[in-house]
Design an enzyme around this catalytic site. Structure first.
Site, PDB file in Angstrom:
ATOM      1  N   ARG A 150       0.832  -1.029  -0.122  1.00 49.38           N
ATOM      2  CA  ARG A 150      -0.163  -0.010   0.123  1.00 49.38           C
ATOM      3  C   ARG A 150       0.779   1.227   0.072  1.00 49.38           C
ATOM      4  O   ARG A 150       2.042   1.370   0.674  1.00 49.38           O
ATOM      5  CB  ARG A 150      -1.009  -0.016   1.108  1.00 49.38           C
ATOM      6  CG  ARG A 150      -1.862  -0.982   1.245  1.00 49.38           C
ATOM      7  CD  ARG A 150      -2.911  -1.021   2.365  1.00 49.38           C
ATOM      8  NE  ARG A 150      -4.059  -1.792   2.305  1.00 49.38           N
ATOM      9  CZ  ARG A 150      -4.087  -3.229   2.656  1.00 49.38           C
ATOM     10  NH1 ARG A 150      -2.819  -3.608   2.908  1.00 49.38           N
ATOM     11  NH2 ARG A 150      -4.877  -3.972   2.620  1.00 49.38           N
ATOM     12  N   LYS A 151       0.717   2.197  -0.678  1.00 48.69           N
ATOM     13  CA  LYS A 151       1.059   3.401  -0.941  1.00 48.69           C
ATOM     14  C   LYS A 151       0.509   4.617  -0.188  1.00 48.69           C
ATOM     15  O   LYS A 151      -0.692   4.843  -0.369  1.00 48.69           O
ATOM     16  CB  LYS A 151       1.431   3.975  -2.339  1.00 48.69           C
ATOM     17  CG  LYS A 151       1.956   5.542  -2.333  1.00 48.69           C
ATOM     18  CD  LYS A 151       3.409   5.419  -1.817  1.00 48.69           C
ATOM     19  CE  LYS A 151       3.852   6.830  -2.055  1.00 48.69           C
ATOM     20  NZ  LYS A 151       3.671   7.733  -1.027  1.00 48.69           N
ATOM     21  N   ARG A 152       0.899   4.829   1.044  1.00 50.17           N
ATOM     22  CA  ARG A 152       0.290   5.765   1.949  1.00 50.17           C
ATOM     23  C   ARG A 152       0.888   7.242   1.760  1.00 50.17           C
ATOM     24  O   ARG A 152       2.010   7.306   1.287  1.00 50.17           O
ATOM     25  CB  ARG A 152       0.817   5.510   3.580  1.00 50.17           C
ATOM     26  CG  ARG A 152      -0.017   4.438   3.941  1.00 50.17           C
ATOM     27  CD  ARG A 152       0.566   3.749   5.108  1.00 50.17           C
ATOM     28  NE  ARG A 152      -0.366   2.633   5.771  1.00 50.17           N
ATOM     29  CZ  ARG A 152      -0.170   1.508   5.571  1.00 50.17           C
ATOM     30  NH1 ARG A 152       0.814   1.212   4.442  1.00 50.17           N
ATOM     31  NH2 ARG A 152      -0.917   0.518   5.878  1.00 50.17           N
ATOM     32  N   GLU A 291      -3.259   5.854  -1.212  1.00 53.92           N
ATOM     33  CA  GLU A 291      -2.744   6.839  -2.367  1.00 53.92           C
ATOM     34  C   GLU A 291      -2.729   6.006  -3.720  1.00 53.92           C
ATOM     35  O   GLU A 291      -2.891   6.521  -4.853  1.00 53.92           O
ATOM     36  CB  GLU A 291      -1.622   7.666  -2.087  1.00 53.92           C
ATOM     37  CG  GLU A 291      -1.249   8.533  -3.140  1.00 53.92           C
ATOM     38  CD  GLU A 291       0.128   9.200  -2.913  1.00 53.92           C
ATOM     39  OE1 GLU A 291       0.320  10.329  -3.410  1.00 53.92           O
ATOM     40  OE2 GLU A 291       0.980   8.770  -2.021  1.00 53.92           O
ATOM     41  N   GLY A 292      -2.442   4.627  -3.363  1.00 62.60           N
ATOM     42  CA  GLY A 292      -2.088   3.629  -4.550  1.00 62.60           C
ATOM     43  C   GLY A 292      -1.254   2.648  -3.847  1.00 62.60           C
ATOM     44  O   GLY A 292      -1.478   2.323  -3.113  1.00 62.60           O
TER      45      GLY A 292
END
Length: 419
Positions: A150-152, A291-292
């Site tokens: 996960r992109k935080r 975020e992505g």
């Protein structure tokens, strides 16, 4: 399980990384701690199974090697481990597992004594992402599948323990975070159980809080102690070539050493076989409010971001944003093939300007435009027009669109016809 400890096996003997220091005469000294398993007076190969099941008639031996540059190697007496600890309990250890835990403890103790304190010039800048919304095919050609996380949308942070035992937490630009005592307190507890030379790479974040708020908290001397530290990678300054998949295994083992942490978390890993699986995970993460996604090449080394270097072993997947901005000027690229290729200059309502790369023009068209477009033609046909710009995100500091690319003008304009 063997991969959870720093070091490597050679001739059936596992050696932790050397801890180096300098003698009074200026020569380099090296101290190495090793583990071997002996059965019937024979050194046997160490296997992962030995960490869960004892081997009949086998004992583990711990010893150290010490040598000074151009000197002879001194080997210590063997410390024998003949049984595990906490037998019959959930946290029981086998002979081999206990030997490795004992060796790691001695390794950390020696490293604390020999390791010099960090200085700002000794901070190692974290690895930066090169690819945006592109996953290189080579990621899927390795023996081990790439990892997706996960992109935080938080603030990058790297943690390490200094020679005096204190915690250093610093930013992507090597600026020390002076607050965040809730995180530093837990890091200090964690470093009691792990290799003190490891750097933990992650992000300061609180879910669904805006980046501006997170950045404000991270940079405050006195914060609200709400931020969490999400660790997605780890590295050793003398083992930067260690592949990503092994670093992730070691990171998992680090978090197993202390499982009652509140503000520090290991980021979850997902293995993917192809790009479609990665894109499905990206869509899932976005629905969850993240975020992505980040994609890591399994065999990629840790490449620090010195001089803003971006590693080809990382890819970022996230949705693009778009908006209209006023076109006020034009310029050219500064180096390489971009030199002489036209770039648009747009302006924000606060008068700040930023450069935009034309998305649908070839380099030949961009060269021709910059060569033939005059200030008079620009003012007559293009100045003040609304340009649709595609971008990754707004800079939290300046509000300027990052990775901006011009999709086209709001009103139909063929810029090539102008010249």
């Amino acid at each position: 399980m063997l991969n959870h400890f720093p070091g490597h096996c050679s001739n059936n003997i596992f050696c932790f990384p050397p801890i180096e220091s300098e003698t009074k005469s200026g020569k380099k000294a090296s101290w190495i701690i090793c583990v071997q398993v002996v059965q019937h007076n024979t050194i046997i190969p160490i296997t992962d199974e030995m960490f869960s099941t004892d081997v009949k008639d086998a004992v583990a031996e711990i010893f150290t090697k010490f040598f000074v540059e151009e000197g002879t190697v001194r080997i210590s007496k063997m410390t024998r481990v003949t049984e595990g600890k906490n037998l019959g309990k959930k946290n029981a250890t086998t002979v081999v597992h206990q030997a490795f835990k004992d060796a790691l403890s001695k390794y950390n103790r020696h490293a604390r004594q020999k390791r010099g304190a960090h200085t700002n010039t000794g901070m190692i800048p974290p690895m930066l992402v090169k690819y945006f919304n592109i996953i290189p095919k080579t990621f899927f050609e390795e023996e081990t599948d790439p990892i997706v996380q996960r992109k935080r949308n938080g603030v990058r942070a790297v943690a390490c323990q200094q020679g005096d035992g204190s915690i250093l937490l610093y930013s992507r630009t090597e600026k020390e975070f002076l607050g965040l005592d809730n995180i530093k307190k837990e890091l200090k507890q964690l470093y009691l159980f792990i290799d003190v030379r490891v750097y933990l790479d992650g992000e300061l974040y609180l879910h669904r809080k805006p980046l501006q708020w997170i950045a404000g908290q991270a940079n405050a001397k006195t914060d609200s102690s709400e931020l969490h530290f999400y660790v997605f990678d780890c590295f050793w300054s003398d083992q930067l070539q260690m592949p990503s998949n092994k670093r992730q295994q070691l990171l998992t083992n680090i978090f197993k050493q202390k499982e009652d942490l509140t503000f520090i978390h290991q980021v979850e890993n997902f293995s993917v076989k192809n790009e479609d699986e990665a894109l499905r995970l990206k869509a899932q993460f976005i629905k969850e409010g993240y975020e992505g996604a980040i994609v890591r090449n399994a065999n990629g080394p840790y490449e620090p971001g010195y001089n803003n270097y971006h590693s080809a072993h990382l890819a970022k997947l996230k949705p693009l944003l778009d908006a209209e901005f006023i076109l006020v000027d034009y310029t050219q690229g500064k180096k390489g093939k971009d030199l002489g290729a036209i770039l648009w200059v747009c302006e924000l309502p606060n008068k700040k300007r930023f450069v935009v790369t034309p998305k649908h023009l070839t380099y030949a068209d961009r060269y021709a435009l910059f060569q033939k477009l005059t200030p008079a033609l620009f003012k007559k046909h293009l100045y003040g027009k609304e340009l649709t710009v595609e971008y990754a995100e707004l800079s939290p500091k300046t509000g300027i669109p990052l990775q901006a690319r011009a999709v086209g003008f709001r009103e139909p304009i063929n810029v090539l016809e102008i010249i």
